[in-house]
Structures are given as structure tokens and as C-alpha cells.
Motif scaffolding. Structure first.
Motif, PDB file in Angstrom:
ATOM      1  N   MET A 294     -22.622  19.404 -33.072  1.00 17.05           N
ATOM      2  CA  MET A 294     -24.006  19.101 -32.741  1.00 17.05           C
ATOM      3  C   MET A 294     -24.287  19.298 -31.249  1.00 17.05           C
ATOM      4  SD  MET A 294     -24.898  18.336 -35.799  1.00 17.05           S
ATOM      5  CE  MET A 294     -26.496  17.551 -35.770  1.00 17.05           C
ATOM      6  N   GLY A 295     -25.499  19.763 -30.984  1.00 12.77           N
ATOM      7  CA  GLY A 295     -25.960  19.936 -29.616  1.00 12.77           C
ATOM      8  C   GLY A 295     -26.952  18.857 -29.243  1.00 12.77           C
ATOM      9  N   PRO A 296     -27.701  19.060 -28.185  1.00 13.06           N
ATOM     10  CA  PRO A 296     -28.694  18.074 -27.747  1.00 13.06           C
ATOM     11  C   PRO A 296     -29.748  17.826 -28.817  1.00 13.06           C
ATOM     12  CG  PRO A 296     -28.312  19.727 -26.045  1.00 13.06           C
ATOM     13  CD  PRO A 296     -27.612  20.206 -27.271  1.00 13.06           C
ATOM     14  N   GLY A 297     -30.165  16.574 -28.933  1.00 12.50           N
ATOM     15  CA  GLY A 297     -31.209  16.227 -29.887  1.00 12.50           C
ATOM     16  C   GLY A 297     -30.742  16.203 -31.318  1.00 12.50           C
ATOM     17  N   GLY A 298     -29.427  16.209 -31.538  1.00 11.29           N
ATOM     18  CA  GLY A 298     -28.912  16.173 -32.899  1.00 11.29           C
ATOM     19  C   GLY A 298     -29.116  17.453 -33.668  1.00 11.29           C
ATOM     20  N   ILE A 299     -29.309  18.586 -32.975  1.00  6.76           N
ATOM     21  CA  ILE A 299     -29.470  19.899 -33.610  1.00  6.76           C
ATOM     22  C   ILE A 299     -28.181  20.691 -33.435  1.00  6.76           C
ATOM     23  CG2 ILE A 299     -30.746  22.071 -33.572  1.00  6.76           C
ATOM     24  CD1 ILE A 299     -33.163  20.549 -32.551  1.00  6.76           C
ATOM     25  N   PRO A 300     -27.628  21.242 -34.513  1.00  5.54           N
ATOM     26  CA  PRO A 300     -26.383  22.010 -34.370  1.00  5.54           C
ATOM     27  C   PRO A 300     -26.544  23.177 -33.406  1.00  5.54           C
ATOM     28  CG  PRO A 300     -26.880  21.583 -36.686  1.00  5.54           C
ATOM     29  CD  PRO A 300     -28.089  21.173 -35.912  1.00  5.54           C
ATOM     30  N   PHE A 301     -25.477  23.449 -32.638  1.00  4.46           N
ATOM     31  CA  PHE A 301     -25.502  24.635 -31.787  1.00  4.46           C
ATOM     32  C   PHE A 301     -25.678  25.872 -32.674  1.00  4.46           C
ATOM     33  CE2 PHE A 301     -22.866  21.858 -28.966  1.00  4.46           C
ATOM     34  CZ  PHE A 301     -23.737  21.852 -27.878  1.00  4.46           C
ATOM     35  N   PRO A 302     -26.465  26.851 -32.239  1.00  2.18           N
ATOM     36  CA  PRO A 302     -26.663  28.061 -33.058  1.00  2.18           C
ATOM     37  C   PRO A 302     -25.341  28.773 -33.334  1.00  2.18           C
ATOM     38  CG  PRO A 302     -28.253  27.968 -31.255  1.00  2.18           C
ATOM     39  CD  PRO A 302     -27.253  26.886 -30.991  1.00  2.18           C
ATOM     40  N   ALA A 303     -25.161  29.204 -34.576  1.00  7.51           N
ATOM     41  CA  ALA A 303     -23.968  29.984 -34.923  1.00  7.51           C
ATOM     42  C   ALA A 303     -23.939  31.256 -34.084  1.00  7.51           C
ATOM     43  CB  ALA A 303     -23.979  30.321 -36.415  1.00  7.51           C
ATOM     44  N   GLY A 304     -22.799  31.534 -33.474  1.00  8.02           N
ATOM     45  CA  GLY A 304     -22.657  32.726 -32.657  1.00  8.02           C
ATOM     46  C   GLY A 304     -23.110  32.559 -31.219  1.00  8.02           C
ATOM     47  N   SER A 305     -23.500  31.342 -30.839  1.00  6.15           N
ATOM     48  CA  SER A 305     -24.022  31.140 -29.489  1.00  6.15           C
ATOM     49  C   SER A 305     -22.897  30.927 -28.487  1.00  6.15           C
ATOM     50  CB  SER A 305     -24.969  29.935 -29.463  1.00  6.15           C
ATOM     51  OG  SER A 305     -24.252  28.728 -29.693  1.00  6.15           O
ATOM     52  N   GLU A 306     -23.256  31.068 -27.231  1.00  4.99           N
ATOM     53  CA  GLU A 306     -22.294  30.880 -26.158  1.00  4.99           C
ATOM     54  C   GLU A 306     -21.748  29.461 -26.144  1.00  4.99           C
ATOM     55  OE1 GLU A 306     -22.128  31.413 -21.281  1.00  4.99           O
ATOM     56  OE2 GLU A 306     -24.049  31.240 -22.313  1.00  4.99           O
ATOM     57  N   GLU A 307     -22.635  28.480 -26.348  1.00  6.17           N
ATOM     58  CA  GLU A 307     -22.195  27.085 -26.298  1.00  6.17           C
ATOM     59  C   GLU A 307     -21.270  26.747 -27.469  1.00  6.17           C
ATOM     60  OE1 GLU A 307     -21.225  23.566 -25.020  1.00  6.17           O
ATOM     61  OE2 GLU A 307     -22.397  25.003 -23.841  1.00  6.17           O
ATOM     62  N   LEU A 308     -21.559  27.279 -28.647  1.00  8.26           N
ATOM     63  CA  LEU A 308     -20.672  27.030 -29.779  1.00  8.26           C
ATOM     64  C   LEU A 308     -19.311  27.656 -29.527  1.00  8.26           C
ATOM     65  CD1 LEU A 308     -20.230  25.875 -32.603  1.00  8.26           C
ATOM     66  CD2 LEU A 308     -21.050  28.062 -33.533  1.00  8.26           C
ATOM     67  N   ALA A 309     -19.289  28.870 -28.963  1.00  8.78           N
ATOM     68  CA  ALA A 309     -18.016  29.506 -28.632  1.00  8.78           C
ATOM     69  C   ALA A 309     -17.232  28.664 -27.635  1.00  8.78           C
ATOM     70  CB  ALA A 309     -18.277  30.906 -28.070  1.00  8.78           C
ATOM     71  N   ARG A 310     -17.936  28.070 -26.683  1.00  7.66           N
ATOM     72  CA  ARG A 310     -17.278  27.218 -25.686  1.00  7.66           C
ATOM     73  C   ARG A 310     -16.709  25.967 -26.346  1.00  7.66           C
ATOM     74  NH1 ARG A 310     -21.394  26.545 -22.558  1.00  7.66           N
ATOM     75  NH2 ARG A 310     -21.003  28.461 -21.375  1.00  7.66           N
ATOM     76  N   GLN A 311     -17.478  25.365 -27.265  1.00 11.74           N
ATOM     77  CA  GLN A 311     -17.000  24.176 -27.966  1.00 11.74           C
ATOM     78  C   GLN A 311     -15.791  24.495 -28.841  1.00 11.74           C
ATOM     79  OE1 GLN A 311     -18.144  20.957 -27.860  1.00 11.74           O
ATOM     80  NE2 GLN A 311     -19.665  21.444 -26.279  1.00 11.74           N
ATOM     81  N   CYS A 312     -15.836  25.640 -29.512  1.00  9.68           N
ATOM     82  CA  CYS A 312     -14.745  26.019 -30.411  1.00  9.68           C
ATOM     83  C   CYS A 312     -13.475  26.368 -29.643  1.00  9.68           C
ATOM     84  CB  CYS A 312     -15.169  27.197 -31.288  1.00  9.68           C
ATOM     85  SG  CYS A 312     -16.347  26.756 -32.590  1.00  9.68           S
ATOM     86  N   ALA A 313     -13.607  26.699 -28.366  1.00  8.87           N
ATOM     87  CA  ALA A 313     -12.425  26.991 -27.546  1.00  8.87           C
ATOM     88  C   ALA A 313     -11.663  25.729 -27.174  1.00  8.87           C
ATOM     89  CB  ALA A 313     -12.840  27.746 -26.288  1.00  8.87           C
ATOM     90  N   MET A 314     -12.300  24.569 -27.334  1.00  9.32           N
ATOM     91  CA  MET A 314     -11.632  23.301 -27.025  1.00  9.32           C
ATOM     92  C   MET A 314     -10.640  22.952 -28.127  1.00  9.32           C
ATOM     93  SD  MET A 314     -14.886  21.036 -25.727  1.00  9.32           S
ATOM     94  CE  MET A 314     -15.948  21.606 -24.389  1.00  9.32           C
ATOM     95  N   PRO A 315      -9.458  22.465 -27.774  1.00 10.72           N
ATOM     96  CA  PRO A 315      -8.445  22.123 -28.790  1.00 10.72           C
ATOM     97  C   PRO A 315      -8.948  21.164 -29.859  1.00 10.72           C
ATOM     98  CG  PRO A 315      -7.479  22.093 -26.601  1.00 10.72           C
ATOM     99  CD  PRO A 315      -8.953  22.281 -26.405  1.00 10.72           C
ATOM    100  N   ILE A 316      -9.856  20.282 -29.483  1.00 12.04           N
ATOM    101  CA  ILE A 316     -10.339  19.280 -30.428  1.00 12.04           C
ATOM    102  C   ILE A 316     -11.158  19.899 -31.564  1.00 12.04           C
ATOM    103  CG2 ILE A 316     -12.475  18.812 -29.147  1.00 12.04           C
ATOM    104  CD1 ILE A 316     -12.173  15.883 -29.927  1.00 12.04           C
TER     105      ILE A 316
END
Length: 526
Positions: A294-316
Motif C-alpha cells: 500500500m501507498g499513501p492514502g491506503g491506495i496500492p502502489f501502481p503495478a510496474g511503478s518506480e515506487e513498487l519496484a523500490r518496495q519490492c527490492a527490500m528484503p521484507i
């Protein structure tokens, strides 16, 4: 007036009379054909993107998209049985809504097929990189070579998706030199896909944990206009997983008792696929979880977005379903079934290129039909002297597909493709209603029951899903259409064969104007 050119139905039907088709298909054969056409690309490729949009609500998304497809399929069946010629929604629109609308539909279909081929190329890249390179060869492709940088909200974390580019170029080359797959090879690939997904369901369902479905709708049913999230937003994306059912509707001319068998084949195959998809989604989410990041405001980060890629790079987050480029194989590996996970990856690796091939063939078919009507330059249908293929249009299409596959994420490509598909399906429903009013006595091998309810529901369903796509995908269709209308008024309108009184295709040309679809005999060729 710009809406005054409606192509005579008799002239369109003349192109189908070079060869009569034997009625040999029954309901079960149609159903199996439909299952083979539908199952594959979407479920292999878009499960992760759909889960990021809707979480466990992905199962509801499959049901919504399937319901819209079922009613659209009935409309397709009536008009395909009435106008059994190539060109699909473009030809149907030409016979009912006129040349201008037909042009916009054909132009949208050109986008749909090409962008869909790019989306499948990107999906194939994920399985090639994860299974073939990583698991079997021990090679890790640098991130900048395995992901495209362009997204409607920022970079996706890479520079170029090299495997997607390469597979698009290879398939284009195969089409140029005239290589085609046989019906038997296609049947084997369909069997591989169905068996792989069946094994996935058998392995995962016994290990489902109910608590992983809570919350079921983390982004709600409606994620907000223009966000493309929530169950309905995911349905607008997942709609891609059902495209292909229209191939069944075109078989109405070859079906025994079409009024009975066509709806059984269409509705039966779509119901089967819908249930199958829901079971696959349940197995994936119920075992390793499918909650979105989830991103700001309880809306999921867009699939394929830069922020989602950054989140997915985290070990968690790295092991989460929504972060995988090969979702189904990833689930099996996470459950300890690495061998089956690798086999799943191999199944996708083998089957998806054939889908790219058929999509590129289909796009070429639309180009040919529009060129035959004088709306596109004759040069696009130029045939290579050695290979006997339409190499010019194939190279143009292949270049577009390769570039799109190299730089865009799969989810956004699917959304763009769906925008064109939904528009075309909606126009088919409009065409059915108009032809019922204008040509009530025209022979129809299949008639939609309760058409004045079903067709409006199809239009409303397509519009509903369209308005729940991401705003950038929605804007792509009018932008692409504006470009097409510019070309139409500068070239196509004055060069149209209909405008020049050339409304019938010479018999000598029938069978030479359209390329063969792999595994499907050309109905216009004696």
C-alpha cells in the motif's frame, strides 16, 4: 456527411462465398476450442499485477471480467454467424455503423493486437529470466537488462527489457520468412498450459490458509477513478486473461445446430475458465499471501511503478506474490515445490511465444482487411517475392511490439490493450442492435436471446470496465484514435474503395488478401 458510408452487407458476404464450410463442430468441441484460446497469457502473466491492484479481491475481479465476457461473447456469436468473414469487429462495424466508426474500431484493434503481443513478450521475459536463466543456467541477468524504464508514474527500475525485445524480434522474423505453427503443435501447447495450471491448483489448494484472505478487499471494490485499483480496477486489467473467446464466435458458420451449440460452447468455456482462474488465484493468494503493497492514502502502489519496484527490492517484500515476474512458478517455489515451479516456468516459456505469434498474425489480418478496403496504403500489403509474406507490415508491427516490450511494464501494456478491446466489444454490441433493426430478415445462424437486454448490458459492462482502467490507459485510446482520425481524413476517406464505388472484392483476389492464421485454415481459400 461523415456517417453516410455503410458498406452493403451483400458486398461483405460476397467475400465469404468462395468456399462453403462444412458444419462439423459440436458444443463440446467449441467449448474445448474456447478453453484453448482463452487460458494462458493472462493467468501466467497478470496474477501478480492483479493481486497488487486488488489483493485477495483478485478472485472477484476474475468473476467480474468473466461476466462481461460472457454477454459480449453472445453478441459476437450472432454477428459472426451473420457476417462470417475476416475482419472481426472492424467488418461488423462497417456493415452497420459505417466507415468512420469502422475505421476507429479497426484502428483500435491494430493497437490492441500489437500492445497485447508486447505484453505477452514482457510476461515471457519474466519466466525466461526467472526459470531458464536463474534456475537452470545459474545466470542472473542485471536488473537494468530485464525491466523497462517507462511507466505512467515513473521508472520501473530498469533500462531495457532485453529478453522481451529479443523474443518479439524473433517471432517477427519467423513471420517474415513464412514459418507457421500447425494445429497439432498448437494443441500440444494448449495441453501443456492446462496441465500446468491443473497441477498448480492440485498442489496449492490443500495448503490454503483462510486468514491470508483477510482483508479480502484491501483497496475496496472501487479503488477510485483513474487509479485502476480495487476489485473492479483489477477486473479491467484481468480482462486481458479472457481475450481470445471471439475466435470461438467466428466458428458459428461451421457449427452443427449453432443456436444451441454456440452459446453452450462460449458460455461453457468462459465459465470453465472463470472458475479455473478463481481457483488458481485462491491457490496463489491462500498459500503465500497476495496482499498489495500500500501507498499513501491506503491506495496500492501502481503495478510496474518506480515506487513498487523500490518496495519490492527490500528484503521484507522480495518474496511477496505481487513482486514476482513469474508469479505461479514463484508460488510453487515458496511452498517448497521447486521442481514443479520450474516446470511451470518451462510451460510458460514454451507456450507464450505461440501466443505472440497468433497476436501478430491477427494484427496483420486487420491491416490486410483495411488495406483491401482502400483505407490503408497498398504498400502495407506488399508481399515478399521469396517468402510470400506481407513483410512490410510485419516489420512495422514487429518493430512497434519490440520497442513497447523493451520499455513498458506488463500491467500497463495489458491495460492499454484492454482499452482497445473494450471499445471494439462495445461497438459489436451496438452493431448487433442496429442490424436487428435494419436487417431483421437477414439469416442468422445464432440469435442472442433477449438481445435488447444482453446487448445494452454488454455496452454498459465494457464502459464500466473502461472507466476503471488507470487514467493514462483510458487517455491512450482517444489519443490513438485522434491520430487515426487524422490519417483517415487526410488519406483513407478519399482513397476508400467504398467512396469510389468499388464495393465488391474481385473473385480472383479472394483467398490472396489475407494471411493464414496458424493452425486455422483460411475460410476464403478454395
Amino acid at each position: 456527411m461523415i456517417f453516410d458510408r455503410v458498406k452493403p452487407l451483400e458486398a461483405i458476404l460476397a467475400t465469404a462465398e468462395a468456399k462453403g464450410l462444412r458444419r462439423s463442430l459440436g458444443a463440446i468441441q467449441l467449448m474445448l476450442f474456447g478453453i484453448g484460446c482463452v487460458i494462458g497469457t493472462g493467468i501466467f502473466v497478470l496474477t501478480a499485477a492483479g493481486a497488487q491492484k486488488a489483493g485477495p479481491g483478485l478472485m472477484l475481479a476474475f468473476a467480474i471480467a468473466g461476466a462481461v465476457c460472457i454477454i459480449a461473447a453472445l453478441c459476437y456469436s450472432e454477428i459472426a454467424s451473420m457476417i462470417p468473414v475476416a475482419g472481426s469487429a472492424y467488418t461488423y462495424s462497417y456493415a452497420s455503423l459505417g466507415e468512420l466508426v469502422a475505421w476507429t474500431v479497426g484502428w483500435a484493434l491494430i493497437m490492441e493486437y500489437a500492445v497485447a503481443a508486447a505484453a505477452v513478450s514482457v510476461g515471457w521475459s519474466g519466466y525466461f529470466t526467472g526459470t531458464i536463466l536463474n534456475e537452470f543456467l545459474g545466470v542472473t541477468l542485471p536488473p537494468w537488462l530485464s525491466a523497462g524504464p517507462l511507466a505512467f508514474g515513473g521508472a520501473a527500475g530498469g533500462l531495457i527489457n532485453l529478453p522481451a525485445l529479443v523474443i518479439a524480434v524473433l517471432v517477427t522474423w519467423l513471420l517474415i520468412i513464412g514459418t507457421s505453427e500447425s494445429a497439432k503443435v498448437n494443441a500440444v501447447l494448449v495441453a501443456i498450459k492446462v496441465v500446468a495450471l491443473t497441477v498448480f491448483v492440485i498442489i496449492t489448494l490443500p495448503q490454503v490458509e483462510v486468514q491470508r484472505f483477510n482483508p479480502f478487499l484491501p483497496a475496496g471494490i472501487f479503488g477510485g477513478f483513474g487509479t485502476g485499483t480495487g476489485a473492479v480496477g483489477a477486473a479491467a486489467t484481468i480482462f486481458f486473461a479472457y481475450v481470445g473467446f471471439d475466435a470461438v464466435s467466428t466458428a458459428a458458420e461451421e457449427t452443427r445446430n449453432p443456436q444451441r451449440n454456440v452459446p453452450i460452447g462460449l458460455v461453457g468455456s468462459l465459465l470453465f475458465c472463470t472458475v479455473f482462474y478463481i481457483l488458481v488465484a485462491a491457490g496463489a493468494i491462500g498459500t503465500i499471501g497476495g496482499q498489495p503493497i500500500m501507498g499513501p492514502g491506503g491506495i496500492p502502489f501502481p503495478a510496474g511503478s518506480e515506487e513498487l519496484a523500490r518496495q519490492c527490492a527490500m528484503p521484507i517484500h522480495a518474496a511477496r506474490l505481487v513482486c514476482s515476474d513469474e508469479a505461479l512458478a514463484h508460488v510453487l517455489r515458496q511452498l517448497g515445490f521447486s521442481t514443479f515451479g520450474n516446470l511451470m516456468g518451462i510451460a510458460a516459456f514454451l507456450a507464450l511465444p505461440s501466443v505472440i505469434l497468433v497476436l501478430l498474425f491477427g494484427q496483420t489480418r486487420i491491416f490486410f482487411v483495411m488495406s483491401r478496403d482502400g483505407l490503408l496504403p497498398d504498400a502495407l500489403s506488399k508481399v515478399h517475392p521469396k517468402w510470400g509474406t506481407p513483410h512490410v507490415v510485419t516489420m512495422i508491427t514487429g518493430a512497434f511490439v519490440a520497442i513497447a516490450a523493451a520499455f513498458f511494464p506488463v500491467g500497463q501494456l495489458a491495460d492499454i490493450s484492454n482499452a482497445g478491446t473494450l471499445y471494439a466489444f462495445g461497438m459489436v454490441a451496438v452493431a448487433v442492435l442496429l442490424l436487428r433493426r435494419r436487417r431483421p430478415d437477414q439469416e442468422r445462424k445464432f440469435r442472442v436471446p433477449f438481445v435488447w437486454v444482453v446487448a445494452p448490458l454488454t455496452i454498459a459492462g465494457c464502459l464500466f470496465l473502461f472507466l476503471n482502467l488507470p487514467v493514462a490507459a483510458m487517455l491512450m485510446l482517444p489519443g490513438w484514435s485522434a491520430l487515426g482520425l487524422l490519417f483517415y481524413f487526410l488519406y483513407g476517406r478519399r482513397r476508400s474503395h467504398l467512396a469510389q464505388g468499388m464495393i465488391q472484392v474481385p473473385e480472383s483476389e479472394i483467398g490472396t488478401l489475407e494471411p493464414d492464421i496458424p493452425g486455422i485454415a483460411d475460410r476464403n481459400r478454395p
